[in-house]
Design an enzyme around this catalytic site. Sequence first.
Site, PDB file in Angstrom:
ATOM      1  N   SER A   1      47.578   7.833-117.790  1.00  0.00           N
ATOM      2  CA  SER A   1      47.400   6.888-116.693  1.00  0.00           C
ATOM      3  C   SER A   1      46.444   7.479-115.669  1.00  0.00           C
ATOM      4  O   SER A   1      46.204   8.682-115.652  1.00  0.00           O
ATOM      5  CB  SER A   1      48.747   6.584-116.034  1.00  0.00           C
ATOM      6  OG  SER A   1      49.718   6.204-116.991  1.00  0.00           O
TER       7      SER A   1
ATOM      8  N   HIS B   1      37.178   3.654-104.857  1.00  0.00           N
ATOM      9  CA  HIS B   1      35.777   3.722-104.444  1.00  0.00           C
ATOM     10  C   HIS B   1      35.634   2.913-103.157  1.00  0.00           C
ATOM     11  O   HIS B   1      36.303   1.895-102.977  1.00  0.00           O
ATOM     12  CB  HIS B   1      34.846   3.147-105.516  1.00  0.00           C
ATOM     13  CG  HIS B   1      35.020   3.760-106.861  1.00  0.00           C
ATOM     14  ND1 HIS B   1      34.465   4.969-107.211  1.00  0.00           N
ATOM     15  CD2 HIS B   1      35.714   3.341-107.952  1.00  0.00           C
ATOM     16  CE1 HIS B   1      34.799   5.265-108.456  1.00  0.00           C
ATOM     17  NE2 HIS B   1      35.555   4.296-108.926  1.00  0.00           N
TER      18      HIS B   1
ATOM     19  N   CYS C   1      50.755   3.763-118.224  1.00  0.00           N
ATOM     20  CA  CYS C   1      51.418   3.512-119.497  1.00  0.00           C
ATOM     21  C   CYS C   1      52.861   3.985-119.370  1.00  0.00           C
ATOM     22  O   CYS C   1      53.174   4.851-118.561  1.00  0.00           O
ATOM     23  CB  CYS C   1      50.727   4.258-120.632  1.00  0.00           C
ATOM     24  SG  CYS C   1      49.058   3.688-120.983  1.00  0.00           S
TER      25      CYS C   1
END
EC number: 4.1.1.50
Length: 270
Positions: free
Chosen positions: A120, A125, A148
Amino acid sequence: MLGLEKKLTLYGFNNLTKTLSFNIYDVCYAKSEKAQKAYIEYIDEQYNSERLTKILCDVTEMIGAHVLNISKQDYEPQGASVNILITEEALPLHLIDESCNKGEGIAAQRDTIHAHLDKSHVTVHTYPEYHPDNAISTFRVDIDVSTCGMISPLNALDYLIGSFDSDIITIDYRVRGFTRDVEGKKFYIDHNITSIQDYIDDETLKKYDAIDVNVYQSNIFHTKMLIKEIELQNYLFNKDVNELLPKQRLEITNNLRKEMIEIFSGMNIY
């Protein structure tokens, strides 16, 4: 929260991938080009890679994951990125790849940080923006949380909204893959969800107009949120609202609202 506490009895590992994409927009009024540049510098410092790293590490802890590796970078002239690799379970040291820094001492040692999960990850950003012909500047934060296993990125929604000056918010959540129960039956989602709004605090939702566009058969959920009230002083950069004439206040407020509506709608309207 709905559905996350009720667990299936699975056979083997939970192979579902749950991905949360979270974008927030902060809008500000800065009339001159000098003021716009000063705002960009201010917001760039406010949300530099160090602070973003802390936010993502908090998110990792909230969803019950563990940091394997962190990388971060501040950009010129503006913007920053942080990437964290995470794992659902804490791993013994001898199983962790030697390239992983586990986030230890990164902020103090390096200008770039990347956080890494075994299956994972969490990334962020930033995108500051202005135009000299427009007195309104914007700042966008793009966050992706992909997990996951049993952990869910939905647990961190309220914290993420509160971590930024969120005027417009777009949230996408999808579940991919399948897992099986002990009898071999496939499950394409392991928790109940009708709307992303189910996982946002009611007090937070009261501040926004929100709409959903969901594709239930594909396990795709989308929510857009627009701030209801504009408290003008909060949108003026280095300027007191009392310095403005009533007519100016109304004009600026209307321009801010128009900008927000266009961003919320994803199209040029005015």
